[in-house]
Motif scaffolding. Structure first.
Motif, PDB file in Angstrom:
ATOM      1  N   PHE A 114       0.844  -1.193   0.000  1.00 59.55           N
ATOM      2  CA  PHE A 114       0.000   0.000   0.000  1.00 59.55           C
ATOM      3  C   PHE A 114       0.876   1.238   0.000  1.00 59.55           C
ATOM      4  O   PHE A 114       1.862   1.321   0.727  1.00 59.55           O
ATOM      5  CB  PHE A 114      -0.900  -0.013   1.242  1.00 59.55           C
ATOM      6  N   SER A 115       0.512   2.205  -0.835  1.00 54.75           N
ATOM      7  CA  SER A 115       1.191   3.496  -0.841  1.00 54.75           C
ATOM      8  C   SER A 115       0.134   4.556  -1.126  1.00 54.75           C
ATOM      9  O   SER A 115      -0.537   4.509  -2.162  1.00 54.75           O
ATOM     10  CB  SER A 115       2.283   3.516  -1.918  1.00 54.75           C
ATOM     11  N   LEU A 116       0.022   5.493  -0.220  1.00 50.61           N
ATOM     12  CA  LEU A 116      -1.049   6.495  -0.357  1.00 50.61           C
ATOM     13  C   LEU A 116      -0.905   7.363  -1.614  1.00 50.61           C
ATOM     14  O   LEU A 116      -1.884   7.545  -2.353  1.00 50.61           O
ATOM     15  CB  LEU A 116      -1.109   7.363   0.911  1.00 50.61           C
ATOM     16  N   PRO A 117       0.310   7.882  -1.898  1.00 51.26           N
ATOM     17  CA  PRO A 117       0.430   8.690  -3.123  1.00 51.26           C
ATOM     18  C   PRO A 117       0.108   7.883  -4.390  1.00 51.26           C
ATOM     19  O   PRO A 117      -0.546   8.386  -5.305  1.00 51.26           O
ATOM     20  CB  PRO A 117       1.900   9.126  -3.128  1.00 51.26           C
ATOM     21  N   VAL A 118       0.577   6.635  -4.405  1.00 54.41           N
ATOM     22  CA  VAL A 118       0.301   5.799  -5.584  1.00 54.41           C
ATOM     23  C   VAL A 118      -1.191   5.486  -5.664  1.00 54.41           C
ATOM     24  O   VAL A 118      -1.782   5.478  -6.756  1.00 54.41           O
ATOM     25  CB  VAL A 118       1.144   4.499  -5.541  1.00 54.41           C
ATOM     26  N   LEU A 119      -1.799   5.261  -4.503  1.00 57.38           N
ATOM     27  CA  LEU A 119      -3.242   5.007  -4.496  1.00 57.38           C
ATOM     28  C   LEU A 119      -3.986   6.213  -5.067  1.00 57.38           C
ATOM     29  O   LEU A 119      -4.910   6.059  -5.883  1.00 57.38           O
ATOM     30  CB  LEU A 119      -3.722   4.704  -3.065  1.00 57.38           C
ATOM     31  N   GLY A 120      -3.564   7.417  -4.640  1.00 60.92           N
ATOM     32  CA  GLY A 120      -4.206   8.633  -5.163  1.00 60.92           C
ATOM     33  C   GLY A 120      -4.080   8.711  -6.674  1.00 60.92           C
ATOM     34  O   GLY A 120      -5.039   9.042  -7.388  1.00 60.92           O
ATOM     35  N   ALA A 121      -2.869   8.374  -7.168  1.00 54.85           N
ATOM     36  CA  ALA A 121      -2.630   8.433  -8.615  1.00 54.85           C
ATOM     37  C   ALA A 121      -3.472   7.407  -9.364  1.00 54.85           C
ATOM     38  O   ALA A 121      -4.032   7.696 -10.432  1.00 54.85           O
ATOM     39  CB  ALA A 121      -1.150   8.193  -8.896  1.00 54.85           C
ATOM     40  N   THR A 122      -3.567   6.213  -8.818  1.00 51.07           N
ATOM     41  CA  THR A 122      -4.328   5.169  -9.513  1.00 51.07           C
ATOM     42  C   THR A 122      -5.833   5.460  -9.479  1.00 51.07           C
ATOM     43  O   THR A 122      -6.534   5.224 -10.462  1.00 51.07           O
ATOM     44  CB  THR A 122      -4.047   3.777  -8.910  1.00 51.07           C
ATOM     45  N   VAL A 123      -6.300   5.990  -8.355  1.00 52.65           N
ATOM     46  CA  VAL A 123      -7.724   6.367  -8.270  1.00 52.65           C
ATOM     47  C   VAL A 123      -8.025   7.433  -9.319  1.00 52.65           C
ATOM     48  O   VAL A 123      -8.991   7.328 -10.091  1.00 52.65           O
ATOM     49  CB  VAL A 123      -8.070   6.883  -6.845  1.00 52.65           C
ATOM     50  N   LEU A 124      -7.149   8.438  -9.354  1.00 53.00           N
ATOM     51  CA  LEU A 124      -7.345   9.530 -10.319  1.00 53.00           C
ATOM     52  C   LEU A 124      -7.258   8.996 -11.755  1.00 53.00           C
ATOM     53  O   LEU A 124      -8.090   9.337 -12.607  1.00 53.00           O
ATOM     54  CB  LEU A 124      -6.266  10.601 -10.093  1.00 53.00           C
ATOM     55  N   GLY A 125      -6.266   8.158 -12.001  1.00 53.05           N
ATOM     56  CA  GLY A 125      -6.086   7.613 -13.352  1.00 53.05           C
ATOM     57  C   GLY A 125      -7.253   6.733 -13.772  1.00 53.05           C
ATOM     58  O   GLY A 125      -7.699   6.795 -14.929  1.00 53.05           O
ATOM     59  N   GLU A 126      -7.753   5.947 -12.835  1.00 55.04           N
ATOM     60  CA  GLU A 126      -8.835   5.017 -13.187  1.00 55.04           C
ATOM     61  C   GLU A 126     -10.126   5.752 -13.532  1.00 55.04           C
ATOM     62  O   GLU A 126     -10.912   5.285 -14.367  1.00 55.04           O
ATOM     63  CB  GLU A 126      -9.071   4.039 -12.036  1.00 55.04           C
ATOM     64  N   THR A 127     -10.324   6.910 -12.890  1.00 47.43           N
ATOM     65  CA  THR A 127     -11.550   7.669 -13.198  1.00 47.43           C
ATOM     66  C   THR A 127     -11.563   8.122 -14.662  1.00 47.43           C
ATOM     67  O   THR A 127     -12.628   8.340 -15.232  1.00 47.43           O
ATOM     68  CB  THR A 127     -11.684   8.909 -12.291  1.00 47.43           C
ATOM     69  N   LEU A 128     -10.361   8.237 -15.243  1.00 44.06           N
ATOM     70  CA  LEU A 128     -10.283   8.646 -16.663  1.00 44.06           C
ATOM     71  C   LEU A 128     -11.084   7.695 -17.553  1.00 44.06           C
ATOM     72  O   LEU A 128     -11.739   8.127 -18.511  1.00 44.06           O
ATOM     73  CB  LEU A 128      -8.825   8.628 -17.133  1.00 44.06           C
ATOM     74  N   TYR A 129     -10.987   6.387 -17.245  1.00 41.35           N
ATOM     75  CA  TYR A 129     -11.711   5.404 -18.061  1.00 41.35           C
ATOM     76  C   TYR A 129     -13.216   5.636 -17.976  1.00 41.35           C
ATOM     77  O   TYR A 129     -13.929   5.585 -18.983  1.00 41.35           O
ATOM     78  CB  TYR A 129     -11.379   3.978 -17.595  1.00 41.35           C
ATOM     79  N   GLY A 130     -13.681   5.878 -16.748  1.00 39.59           N
ATOM     80  CA  GLY A 130     -15.111   6.128 -16.570  1.00 39.59           C
ATOM     81  C   GLY A 130     -15.545   7.407 -17.261  1.00 39.59           C
ATOM     82  O   GLY A 130     -16.590   7.440 -17.933  1.00 39.59           O
ATOM     83  N   LEU A 131     -14.743   8.459 -17.110  1.00 38.72           N
ATOM     84  CA  LEU A 131     -15.072   9.739 -17.753  1.00 38.72           C
ATOM     85  C   LEU A 131     -15.078   9.590 -19.273  1.00 38.72           C
ATOM     86  O   LEU A 131     -15.968  10.117 -19.959  1.00 38.72           O
ATOM     87  CB  LEU A 131     -14.066  10.820 -17.329  1.00 38.72           C
ATOM     88  N   ALA A 132     -14.076   8.870 -19.783  1.00 35.53           N
ATOM     89  CA  ALA A 132     -14.002   8.674 -21.243  1.00 35.53           C
ATOM     90  C   ALA A 132     -15.187   7.851 -21.733  1.00 35.53           C
ATOM     91  O   ALA A 132     -15.758   8.151 -22.800  1.00 35.53           O
ATOM     92  CB  ALA A 132     -12.692   7.980 -21.602  1.00 35.53           C
ATOM     93  N   GLY A 133     -15.551   6.821 -20.973  1.00 35.72           N
ATOM     94  CA  GLY A 133     -16.723   6.012 -21.352  1.00 35.72           C
ATOM     95  C   GLY A 133     -17.963   6.870 -21.438  1.00 35.72           C
ATOM     96  O   GLY A 133     -18.746   6.779 -22.400  1.00 35.72           O
ATOM     97  N   GLY A 134     -18.137   7.749 -20.433  1.00 43.52           N
ATOM     98  CA  GLY A 134     -19.294   8.646 -20.440  1.00 43.52           C
ATOM     99  C   GLY A 134     -19.237   9.617 -21.602  1.00 43.52           C
ATOM    100  O   GLY A 134     -20.259   9.901 -22.249  1.00 43.52           O
ATOM    101  N   ALA A 135     -18.026  10.116 -21.883  1.00 41.99           N
ATOM    102  CA  ALA A 135     -17.877  11.096 -22.965  1.00 41.99           C
ATOM    103  C   ALA A 135     -18.163  10.481 -24.327  1.00 41.99           C
ATOM    104  O   ALA A 135     -18.602  11.176 -25.252  1.00 41.99           O
ATOM    105  CB  ALA A 135     -16.466  11.671 -22.931  1.00 41.99           C
ATOM    106  N   LEU A 136     -17.918   9.197 -24.461  1.00 41.24           N
ATOM    107  CA  LEU A 136     -18.113   8.551 -25.775  1.00 41.24           C
ATOM    108  C   LEU A 136     -19.525   7.967 -25.953  1.00 41.24           C
ATOM    109  O   LEU A 136     -19.815   7.393 -26.997  1.00 41.24           O
ATOM    110  CB  LEU A 136     -17.073   7.439 -25.962  1.00 41.24           C
ATOM    111  N   ARG A 137     -20.343   8.116 -24.951  1.00 38.17           N
ATOM    112  CA  ARG A 137     -21.726   7.628 -25.090  1.00 38.17           C
ATOM    113  C   ARG A 137     -22.414   8.310 -26.247  1.00 38.17           C
ATOM    114  O   ARG A 137     -22.371   9.526 -26.390  1.00 38.17           O
ATOM    115  CB  ARG A 137     -22.513   7.935 -23.818  1.00 38.17           C
ATOM    116  N   GLY A 138     -23.012   7.555 -27.101  1.00 33.83           N
ATOM    117  CA  GLY A 138     -23.758   8.130 -28.217  1.00 33.83           C
ATOM    118  C   GLY A 138     -22.883   8.612 -29.356  1.00 33.83           C
ATOM    119  O   GLY A 138     -23.373   9.116 -30.359  1.00 33.83           O
ATOM    120  N   ARG A 139     -21.550   8.477 -29.197  1.00 36.23           N
ATOM    121  CA  ARG A 139     -20.640   8.950 -30.259  1.00 36.23           C
ATOM    122  C   ARG A 139     -20.009   7.794 -31.028  1.00 36.23           C
ATOM    123  O   ARG A 139     -19.245   8.024 -31.953  1.00 36.23           O
ATOM    124  CB  ARG A 139     -19.533   9.803 -29.651  1.00 36.23           C
ATOM    125  N   LEU A 140     -20.295   6.604 -30.603  1.00 37.74           N
ATOM    126  CA  LEU A 140     -19.695   5.441 -31.275  1.00 37.74           C
ATOM    127  C   LEU A 140     -20.666   4.752 -32.228  1.00 37.74           C
ATOM    128  O   LEU A 140     -20.307   3.778 -32.884  1.00 37.74           O
ATOM    129  CB  LEU A 140     -19.195   4.425 -30.232  1.00 37.74           C
TER     130      LEU A 140
END
Lengths: 178, 141
Positions: free
Chosen positions: A72-98
């Protein structure tokens, strides 16, 4: 209401997708950087909206990053949480565009998976290097094989896995929305 | 068009990352190779060995790398197929690379120190030093 679901149903679906992402993560814990989590989080964003997708990504990493066999590493956890949200945001952004999704592989999704993963790997490698005190160039170059494995596997998963996954889940959600 | 450009961006990123990675690995491997070579040079010596078959054919094995204090016989075994007999006076070489059997001809060894001098002891008793120049001659009497 997303796809005719009420808030309770949306929360339940988000929780199920989070559980699925977590389960597949632990199943694939021995296969470094090859995970279905990113695909599931992207699908969550695509089906439930960007906010819910980001939430699924963040929740998944909050659990997986805390109860992780590699430590466990808190800074790395913060980075991975932030990075993982990108996938969700991108999925939402591409709704109806594919356009309509069938069951056939879609090369556009390979590109999306690759680029999102590239950004994720870059961000998490930079944070990991700064946290561990490793020179940035060394960490980035040394991480190339792992990053390539992650990006290539995600490109394949998104290309071949996302159309059937999204189509199937859409049908299930439509059934419950009635 | 946008998707094609994005796909090309992916291949560029992957290719660029792979290039940087493999270039870095190459630099590391070259540095390792140089260090290993330095270690090898510190731990070994080089000698030149000539083999004169007595029929006009002469072969040089320059820069033969051996351990310090290695014997001439062992150095010769590194560069040629040698058949020898161990006697009470030391190892006696019978054949080098299959050359033997000519009447009154013997494999003798020489050392070079401004001129060729016949070896004073058997080849398995002569210890080598860095830069030594030695010769095997199929000598007739």
């Amino acid at each position: 209401m997303e796809r005719g679901l009420n808030n309770t149903q949306r929360t339940a679906v988000a929780a199920l997708l989070t559980a699925s992402a977590l389960t597949t993560n632990y199943l694939l814990v021995g296969v470094v950087n090859v995970k279905l989590m990113d695909l599931i989080v992207f699908a969550a964003g695509f089906l439930l909206g960007a906010g819910a997708g980001a939430g699924v990504g963040a929740l998944t990493w909050l659990v997986y990053g805390t109860l992780n066999p590699y430590g466990f590493s808190l800074p790395v956890l913060g980075a991975t949480v932030l990075g993982e949200t990108l996938y969700g945001l991108a999925g939402g952004a591409l709704r109806g565009r594919l356009g309509p999704l069938g069951w056939r592989p879609d090369a556009r999704l390979a590109v999306v998976g690759f680029l999102l993963t590239f950004v994720y790997d870059l961000e998490t490698n930079v944070v990991s290097a700064l946290t561990a005190g490793v020179p940035l160039a060394v960490a980035l170059v040394g991480g190339v094989p792992f990053a390539v494995a992650h990006e290539a596997s995600n490109a394949v998963f998104f290309c071949f896995g996302f159309p059937p996954l999204a189509s199937s889940l859409e049908k299930v959600l439509e059934t419950y929305a009635r | 068009m946008t998707w094609v450009a994005a796909a090309l961006l992916c291949t560029t990123l992957a290719g660029g990352a792979a290039s940087i990675y493999f270039y870095t690995r190459l630099v590391q491997v070259e540095a390792d190779y140089r260090r290993t070579l330095d270690d090898l040079e510190r731990l070994t010596i080089m000698v030149d060995v000539m083999v004169d078959y007595g029929n006009g054919t002469v072969a040089w094995f320059n820069g033969t790398r051996v351990s310090p204090g290695e014997t001439l016989l062992n150095a010769t075994l590194q560069v040629a197929d040698v058949r020898y007999t161990v006697t009470e006076f030391g190892a006696f070489v019978d054949a080098v690379n299959g050359v033997s059997g000519v009447e009154n001809h013997y494999w003798l060894w020489y050392t070079y120190d401004g001129g060729w001098e016949m070896g004073p002891v058997s080849a398995d008793a002569w210890r080598l030093h860095d830069g030594d120049v030695l010769a095997w001659r199929y000598t007739g009497f």
